[in-house]
Write a protein that holds these residues in place. Structure first.
Motif, PDB file in Angstrom:
ATOM      1  N   ASP A  94      19.837  50.582   3.942  1.00 25.48           N
ATOM      2  CA  ASP A  94      19.837  49.127   3.747  1.00 25.48           C
ATOM      3  C   ASP A  94      18.552  48.723   3.034  1.00 25.48           C
ATOM      4  OD1 ASP A  94      19.844  46.361   3.916  1.00 25.48           O
ATOM      5  OD2 ASP A  94      20.536  46.318   5.993  1.00 25.48           O
ATOM      6  N   PRO A  95      18.626  48.056   1.867  1.00 28.95           N
ATOM      7  CA  PRO A  95      17.417  47.655   1.137  1.00 28.95           C
ATOM      8  C   PRO A  95      16.442  46.812   1.954  1.00 28.95           C
ATOM      9  CG  PRO A  95      19.356  47.366  -0.240  1.00 28.95           C
ATOM     10  CD  PRO A  95      19.862  47.718   1.129  1.00 28.95           C
ATOM     11  N   GLN A  96      16.924  46.161   2.997  1.00 29.14           N
ATOM     12  CA  GLN A  96      16.024  45.372   3.842  1.00 29.14           C
ATOM     13  C   GLN A  96      15.060  46.260   4.627  1.00 29.14           C
ATOM     14  OE1 GLN A  96      18.188  41.691   5.604  1.00 29.14           O
ATOM     15  NE2 GLN A  96      19.789  43.232   5.324  1.00 29.14           N
ATOM     16  N   GLY A  97      15.420  47.511   4.832  1.00 31.17           N
ATOM     17  CA  GLY A  97      14.532  48.460   5.493  1.00 31.17           C
ATOM     18  C   GLY A  97      14.269  48.173   6.950  1.00 31.17           C
ATOM     19  N   ASN A  98      15.195  47.495   7.633  1.00 29.50           N
ATOM     20  CA  ASN A  98      14.935  47.124   9.023  1.00 29.50           C
ATOM     21  C   ASN A  98      14.904  48.327   9.964  1.00 29.50           C
ATOM     22  OD1 ASN A  98      14.804  44.412   8.353  1.00 29.50           O
ATOM     23  ND2 ASN A  98      16.974  44.059   8.708  1.00 29.50           N
ATOM     24  N   ALA A  99      15.719  49.328   9.686  1.00 29.03           N
ATOM     25  CA  ALA A  99      15.689  50.526  10.530  1.00 29.03           C
ATOM     26  C   ALA A  99      14.346  51.232  10.406  1.00 29.03           C
ATOM     27  CB  ALA A  99      16.834  51.468  10.160  1.00 29.03           C
ATOM     28  N   SER A 100      13.802  51.255   9.180  1.00 31.76           N
ATOM     29  CA  SER A 100      12.481  51.866   8.968  1.00 31.76           C
ATOM     30  C   SER A 100      11.414  51.109   9.745  1.00 31.76           C
ATOM     31  CB  SER A 100      12.145  51.869   7.470  1.00 31.76           C
ATOM     32  OG  SER A 100      13.153  52.511   6.718  1.00 31.76           O
ATOM     33  N   THR A 101      11.509  49.779   9.743  1.00 29.69           N
ATOM     34  CA  THR A 101      10.559  48.958  10.499  1.00 29.69           C
ATOM     35  C   THR A 101      10.638  49.272  11.989  1.00 29.69           C
ATOM     36  OG1 THR A 101      10.671  47.145   8.896  1.00 29.69           O
ATOM     37  CG2 THR A 101       9.908  46.591  11.103  1.00 29.69           C
ATOM     38  N   ALA A 102      11.853  49.321  12.523  1.00 27.50           N
ATOM     39  CA  ALA A 102      12.037  49.554  13.951  1.00 27.50           C
ATOM     40  C   ALA A 102      11.551  50.931  14.376  1.00 27.50           C
ATOM     41  CB  ALA A 102      13.506  49.386  14.326  1.00 27.50           C
ATOM     42  N   LEU A 103      11.537  51.880  13.426  1.00 25.47           N
ATOM     43  CA  LEU A 103      11.090  53.238  13.743  1.00 25.47           C
ATOM     44  C   LEU A 103       9.666  53.499  13.277  1.00 25.47           C
ATOM     45  CD1 LEU A 103      14.389  55.174  12.901  1.00 25.47           C
ATOM     46  CD2 LEU A 103      13.507  54.545  15.154  1.00 25.47           C
ATOM     47  N   ALA A 104       8.935  52.425  12.978  1.00 27.87           N
ATOM     48  CA  ALA A 104       7.510  52.520  12.612  1.00 27.87           C
ATOM     49  C   ALA A 104       7.284  53.499  11.471  1.00 27.87           C
ATOM     50  CB  ALA A 104       6.672  52.923  13.836  1.00 27.87           C
ATOM     51  N   THR A 105       8.191  53.488  10.491  1.00 23.11           N
ATOM     52  CA  THR A 105       8.089  54.361   9.326  1.00 23.11           C
ATOM     53  C   THR A 105       7.717  53.532   8.107  1.00 23.11           C
ATOM     54  OG1 THR A 105       9.784  55.819  10.250  1.00 23.11           O
ATOM     55  CG2 THR A 105       9.302  56.059   7.906  1.00 23.11           C
ATOM     56  N   GLU A 106       6.629  53.887   7.431  1.00 24.14           N
ATOM     57  CA  GLU A 106       6.147  53.115   6.289  1.00 24.14           C
ATOM     58  C   GLU A 106       7.222  53.045   5.206  1.00 24.14           C
ATOM     59  OE1 GLU A 106       4.194  50.695   4.084  1.00 24.14           O
ATOM     60  OE2 GLU A 106       3.268  51.393   5.959  1.00 24.14           O
ATOM     61  N   HIS A 107       7.479  51.826   4.709  1.00 23.04           N
ATOM     62  CA  HIS A 107       8.500  51.672   3.674  1.00 23.04           C
ATOM     63  C   HIS A 107       8.141  50.550   2.705  1.00 23.04           C
ATOM     64  CE1 HIS A 107      10.511  48.047   5.582  1.00 23.04           C
ATOM     65  NE2 HIS A 107       9.837  48.520   6.619  1.00 23.04           N
ATOM     66  N   ARG A 108       6.869  50.455   2.422  1.00 23.73           N
ATOM     67  CA  ARG A 108       6.414  49.444   1.470  1.00 23.73           C
ATOM     68  C   ARG A 108       5.680  50.113   0.315  1.00 23.73           C
ATOM     69  NH1 ARG A 108       5.877  47.530   6.544  1.00 23.73           N
ATOM     70  NH2 ARG A 108       6.831  45.542   7.043  1.00 23.73           N
ATOM     71  N   GLY A 109       5.562  49.355  -0.774  1.00 21.96           N
ATOM     72  CA  GLY A 109       4.804  49.852  -1.921  1.00 21.96           C
ATOM     73  C   GLY A 109       5.485  51.028  -2.584  1.00 21.96           C
ATOM     74  N   SER A 280       9.690  44.194  16.222  1.00 24.49           N
ATOM     75  CA  SER A 280       8.417  43.585  15.836  1.00 24.49           C
ATOM     76  C   SER A 280       7.227  44.391  16.342  1.00 24.49           C
ATOM     77  CB  SER A 280       8.329  42.146  16.370  1.00 24.49           C
ATOM     78  OG  SER A 280       8.300  42.124  17.786  1.00 24.49           O
ATOM     79  N   TYR A 281       7.473  45.297  17.304  1.00 21.00           N
ATOM     80  CA  TYR A 281       6.438  46.195  17.808  1.00 21.00           C
ATOM     81  C   TYR A 281       6.587  47.595  17.206  1.00 21.00           C
ATOM     82  CZ  TYR A 281       5.298  42.631  21.280  1.00 21.00           C
ATOM     83  OH  TYR A 281       4.915  41.458  21.883  1.00 21.00           O
ATOM     84  N   GLY A 282       7.483  47.737  16.219  1.00 21.04           N
ATOM     85  CA  GLY A 282       7.701  49.053  15.608  1.00 21.04           C
ATOM     86  C   GLY A 282       8.298  50.047  16.575  1.00 21.04           C
ATOM     87  N   GLN A 283       9.193  49.563  17.441  1.00 17.11           N
ATOM     88  CA  GLN A 283       9.792  50.431  18.448  1.00 17.11           C
ATOM     89  C   GLN A 283      11.280  50.157  18.578  1.00 17.11           C
ATOM     90  OE1 GLN A 283       7.671  50.804  22.295  1.00 17.11           O
ATOM     91  NE2 GLN A 283       6.139  49.415  21.449  1.00 17.11           N
ATOM     92  N   SER A 284      11.990  51.135  19.120  1.00 14.03           N
ATOM     93  CA  SER A 284      13.349  50.878  19.594  1.00 14.03           C
ATOM     94  C   SER A 284      13.224  50.256  20.978  1.00 14.03           C
ATOM     95  CB  SER A 284      14.132  52.185  19.681  1.00 14.03           C
ATOM     96  OG  SER A 284      13.604  53.001  20.722  1.00 14.03           O
TER      97      SER A 284
END
Length: 312
Positions: A94-109, A280-284
């Motif tokens: 998903d281009p929104q990258g929400n799964a990456s956010t929730a798993l605290a995986t860098e997905h910017r830049g 929002s805490y980078g966690q599941s």
């Protein structure tokens, strides 16, 4: 049974306070909704291992309707499986990258991501990262660049099978599950996920519009099965955002079960503030608040998936 209102947990709360509040939150959903089925292990003993599949199960979590819990389901099912001895890779498509956010995986830049795998033939191994503090869980992140992949894939050879080829070249011999979080559309990204997967998991929101568009998704699954991926099958339907206080939620759940039978998990996922707070805490939610109703429901759902037969 009356529902108990959730009490917010503050980051500054002491462990004793958090434990007390979590015990209240865990009573938010009636036990009958998330109870383990006869013969299955209970939620107790979360450190135990579940049976590993004979081969890697590749599961696409898809529904073109937005806001039904695809990413929440992908992340928390994957986390629950990994906590019970399974080695799991989450592919964020998903281009929104929400799964990456929730798993605290860098997905910017300029972080290497799934876009470069699909469009530039970058090896999947070059982008997969281990999720912090979760030794059995891995993530292939998505950046906003993936939004352009729908257009760029059109002119590429074998455009529908780019993800399948990337996963086939990836050394997944030690993986038990690959969970693909699809975007809310039926475009080329979702088609790539369905061509790469063996199974489809569909989260369905327990609300009035839940079944709208589901027919089109199922037709697409049938088309892909007929022309591109004969092993694809609808293996799991997850009922999400269940509100036991409303008759409508129960009616939708009954209708889905009547139509799809045993494909629908016995466990339903309740509405829970914790499920929304955890990313929002980078966690599941499994690590953010394991005592919450959402965490226990996803744990039971993951157990059902792990103990189901891997063949139709």
């Amino acid at each position: 049974m009356a529902n108990v209102t959730q009490t917010p947990l503050n980051p500054g709360d002491s462990p004793l306070v958090r434990e007390a509040l979590s015990s209240v939150v865990s009573r938010e959903t009636p036990a009958t909704q998330t109870a383990a089925q006869p013969g299955e292990p209970s939620s107790e003993g979360n450190g135990s291992s579940w049976p590993r599949p004979a081969k890697t199960r590749v599961i696409a979590v898809a529904n073109q309707k937005g806001g039904v819990g695809k990413t929440t389901t992908s992340v928390n099912i994957a986390a629950a499986l990994s906590m019970h001895g399974q080695r799991v890779l989450v592919v964020d498509l998903d281009p929104q990258g929400n799964a990456s956010t929730a798993l605290a995986t860098e997905h910017r830049g300029d972080v290497p991501d799934v876009y470069q795998v699909l469009v530039d033939d970058l090896p999947m191994a070059d982008i997969v990262k281990q999720v912090p503090d979760m030794p059995n869980l891995y993530c292939a992140p998505a950046t906003i660049d993936l939004a352009g992949a729908e257009i760029e894939l059109v002119s590429l050879v074998a455009r529908e099978a780019r993800l399948r080829r990337a996963l086939a070249a990836y050394d997944a011999v030690d993986l038990d599950y690959i969970v693909i979080d699809c975007p809310p559309s039926l475009g080329l990204l979702t088609v790539n996920a369905l061509v790469a997967a063996d199974e489809v998991m569909i989260p369905i929101q327990c609300e009035y519009y839940a079944l709208e568009g589901l027919g089109q998704l199922l037709r697409n699954v049938d088309l892909i099965k007929a022309h591109l991926n004969p092993t694809l099958r609808l293996s799991t339907i997850v009922l999400t955002m269940y509100d036991g206080r409303t008759r409508l939620a129960s009616q939708v759940a009954d209708e889905v079960r009547a139509h799809f039978g045993e494909t629908v998990l016995n466990t339903v996922i309740p509405r829970s503030v914790r499920l929304s707070e955890a990313p929002s805490y980078g966690q599941s939610v499994m690590t953010y608040d394991p005592g919450s109703s959402g965490a226990m429901a996803y744990m039971d759902a993951a157990r059902e998936i792990a103990h189901r037969a891997t063949v139709a």
